[in-house]
Write a protein that holds these residues in place. Structure first.
Motif, PDB file in Angstrom:
ATOM      1  N   PRO A 203      -6.019  -5.009  32.273  1.00 11.96           N
ATOM      2  CA  PRO A 203      -6.486  -3.898  33.109  1.00 11.96           C
ATOM      3  C   PRO A 203      -7.268  -4.358  34.329  1.00 11.96           C
ATOM      4  N   GLN A 204      -7.975  -5.487  34.218  1.00  7.41           N
ATOM      5  CA  GLN A 204      -8.708  -5.975  35.389  1.00  7.41           C
ATOM      6  C   GLN A 204      -7.749  -6.381  36.505  1.00  7.41           C
ATOM      7  N   ARG A 205      -6.618  -6.958  36.121  1.00  9.20           N
ATOM      8  CA  ARG A 205      -5.627  -7.320  37.141  1.00  9.20           C
ATOM      9  C   ARG A 205      -5.144  -6.081  37.885  1.00  9.20           C
ATOM     10  N   ARG A 206      -4.872  -5.015  37.163  1.00  7.00           N
ATOM     11  CA  ARG A 206      -4.436  -3.780  37.818  1.00  7.00           C
ATOM     12  C   ARG A 206      -5.539  -3.204  38.700  1.00  7.00           C
ATOM     13  N   ILE A 212      -6.899  -3.747  46.392  1.00  5.88           N
ATOM     14  CA  ILE A 212      -6.193  -4.201  47.592  1.00  5.88           C
ATOM     15  C   ILE A 212      -5.469  -3.025  48.245  1.00  5.88           C
ATOM     16  N   GLU A 213      -4.871  -2.183  47.425  1.00  9.63           N
ATOM     17  CA  GLU A 213      -4.137  -1.038  47.966  1.00  9.63           C
ATOM     18  C   GLU A 213      -5.076  -0.015  48.621  1.00  9.63           C
ATOM     19  N   GLN A 214      -6.315   0.069  48.161  1.00  8.84           N
ATOM     20  CA  GLN A 214      -7.280   0.908  48.857  1.00  8.84           C
ATOM     21  C   GLN A 214      -7.477   0.423  50.291  1.00  8.84           C
ATOM     22  N   SER A 215      -7.605  -0.887  50.446  1.00  5.19           N
ATOM     23  CA  SER A 215      -7.750  -1.451  51.794  1.00  5.19           C
ATOM     24  C   SER A 215      -6.496  -1.220  52.628  1.00  5.19           C
ATOM     25  N   GLN A 243       9.537  -1.437  61.732  1.00 10.66           N
ATOM     26  CA  GLN A 243       8.324  -0.771  61.244  1.00 10.66           C
ATOM     27  C   GLN A 243       7.304  -1.813  60.817  1.00 10.66           C
ATOM     28  N   ILE A 244       6.041  -1.589  61.146  1.00 13.19           N
ATOM     29  CA  ILE A 244       4.967  -2.446  60.660  1.00 13.19           C
ATOM     30  C   ILE A 244       4.603  -1.995  59.246  1.00 13.19           C
ATOM     31  N   SER A 245       4.761  -2.880  58.287  1.00 19.22           N
ATOM     32  CA  SER A 245       4.475  -2.546  56.896  1.00 19.22           C
ATOM     33  C   SER A 245       3.107  -3.067  56.487  1.00 19.22           C
ATOM     34  N   VAL A 246       2.408  -2.274  55.704  1.00 19.02           N
ATOM     35  CA  VAL A 246       1.189  -2.720  55.037  1.00 19.02           C
ATOM     36  C   VAL A 246       1.521  -2.796  53.553  1.00 19.02           C
ATOM     37  N   TRP A 247       1.425  -3.994  53.006  1.00 25.57           N
ATOM     38  CA  TRP A 247       1.920  -4.214  51.650  1.00 25.57           C
ATOM     39  C   TRP A 247       0.917  -3.735  50.605  1.00 25.57           C
ATOM     40  N   ALA A 248       1.372  -2.817  49.733  1.00 28.40           N
ATOM     41  CA  ALA A 248       0.641  -2.431  48.530  1.00 28.40           C
ATOM     42  C   ALA A 248       1.230  -3.248  47.381  1.00 28.40           C
ATOM     43  N   PRO A 249       0.529  -4.239  46.850  1.00 26.38           N
ATOM     44  CA  PRO A 249       1.183  -5.282  46.041  1.00 26.38           C
ATOM     45  C   PRO A 249       1.483  -4.941  44.588  1.00 26.38           C
ATOM     46  N   SER A 250       0.881  -3.891  44.017  1.00 25.33           N
ATOM     47  CA  SER A 250       0.962  -3.708  42.559  1.00 25.33           C
ATOM     48  C   SER A 250       2.387  -3.730  42.032  1.00 25.33           C
ATOM     49  N   LYS A 251       3.251  -2.920  42.596  1.00 28.06           N
ATOM     50  CA  LYS A 251       4.610  -2.765  42.069  1.00 28.06           C
ATOM     51  C   LYS A 251       5.382  -4.075  42.109  1.00 28.06           C
ATOM     52  N   LEU A 252       5.413  -4.717  43.264  1.00 29.75           N
ATOM     53  CA  LEU A 252       6.221  -5.919  43.427  1.00 29.75           C
ATOM     54  C   LEU A 252       5.684  -7.060  42.576  1.00 29.75           C
TER      55      LEU A 252
END
Length: 315
Positions: A203-206, A212-215, A243-252
């Motif tokens: 859970p800490q990893r999530r 990061i996704e908040q940022s 398109q300029i992407s901002v990566w939300a990393p959780s899924k990948l």
């Protein structure tokens, strides 16, 4: 014989059903896609365009119930459209057969594509349709499933710390980064404020990934060009369309078979993993902490949170 002739003249989707194996594969289809194309071997067909219709059916190596409503686990319809676009962008051809083969070959580069039927018809040659249909199977020696297709562009990964996200000239910085030509994927650090702590590592990893996704959403709110994306398919589409992407990393990160490792949650380490997986031209890290070493094949340039784009990146 009558049944065989009847099957031969059916729509490609019906043909695919008739030719299905046991058990049958799932299929995706794009039908009645019309384009204006200069094609033909006769002199009268040179210098003019004709209305050409494309009907494509692709058998895929996955089943719908296994896809769990996940765009990264299916063959996207964009694969078909992009194969047609790419084939038409090459040099002019005389024969529909050549065009159909190019489209099929491109579709079958996708690791989930097993077999495809491509039917192309000329609609302007008379009160009928003149066309061809081909059926192609994927090569027996399939390439390894990668995070991106072989023909995907090579992005520039830009890491921005919280301080770099807050810089007043952020939009001007993005202007200069776009001048470099490569598609931009922005990766961000976690917020400076301390986050919650969990008693167990999973859970800490999530929690760390969600921080990061908040940022990422904070950054996207600062410039309308920045779009938060979380899937491989979305990143691929964004790179191809500027398109300029901002990566939300959780899924990948959580879905990847060859991920960065369960213990890796450092934002810059994740950005470097993405750069290696996507074969990025370089990583520019604004405000990144010291200590991390870039993996083999990744060029990392460390910069201060308020620094400008280095001249090498502008070229």
């Amino acid at each position: 014989m009558v049944d065989e002739i009847s099957t031969a003249f059916r729509h490609p989707s019906e043909r695919a059903k008739a030719l299905a194996g046991d058990p049958p594969r799932d299929r995706i289809a794009m039908t009645e896609h019309r384009r204006e194309v200069e094609i033909g071997a006769f002199q009268a067909e040179r210098g003019v365009t004709q209305t050409v219709q494309f009907d494509v059916v692709v058998e895929v190596e996955t089943r719908a119930e296994q896809a769990v409503d996940d765009v990264d686990r299916i063959l996207s319809y964009d694969t078909i459209v992009e194969a047609i676009d790419a084939a038409l962008a090459e040099e002019r051809v005389n024969l529909l057969e050549t065009l159909a083969a190019r489209i099929a070959d491109r579709i079958l580069l996708h690791p989930l594509a097993a077999r495809c039927i491509v039917r192309i018809g000329k609609l302007d040659r008379g009160p009928y349709v003149l066309g061809v249909e081909i059926l192609r199977n994927a090569p027996e020696t399939r390439r390894r499933l990668r995070l991106l297709p072989e023909d995907a562009p090579h992005p520039r990964i830009v890491y921005l710390s919280s301080e770099a996200i807050a810089r007043p000239d952020l939009s001007a910085l993005l202007d200069r980064l776009e001048e470099g030509g490569a598609p931009l994927i922005l990766c961000v650090g976690r917020p400076d404020a301390p986050g919650p702590r969990a008693a167990h590592a999973m859970p800490q990893r999530r929690i760390d990934l969600l921080a990061i996704e908040q940022s990422a959403w904070v950054l996207a709110a600062r410039d309308a060009r920045c779009v938060v994306v979380d899937s491989r398919t979305e990143l691929d589409w964004a790179m191809r369309h500027g398109q300029i992407s901002v990566w939300a990393p959780s899924k990948l990160v959580l879905d990847a078979h060859d991920g960065p490792g369960a213990s890796v949650t450092d934002p810059l380490a994740l950005a470097l993993w993405l750069a290696q997986a996507f074969e990025a031209v370089e990583v520019l890290a604004f405000g990144a902490p010291d200590g991390l070493v870039a993996p083999e094949g990744v060029r990392l340039t460390r910069l201060g949170a308020g620094d400008d784009v280095p001249s090498a990146a502008e070229g």
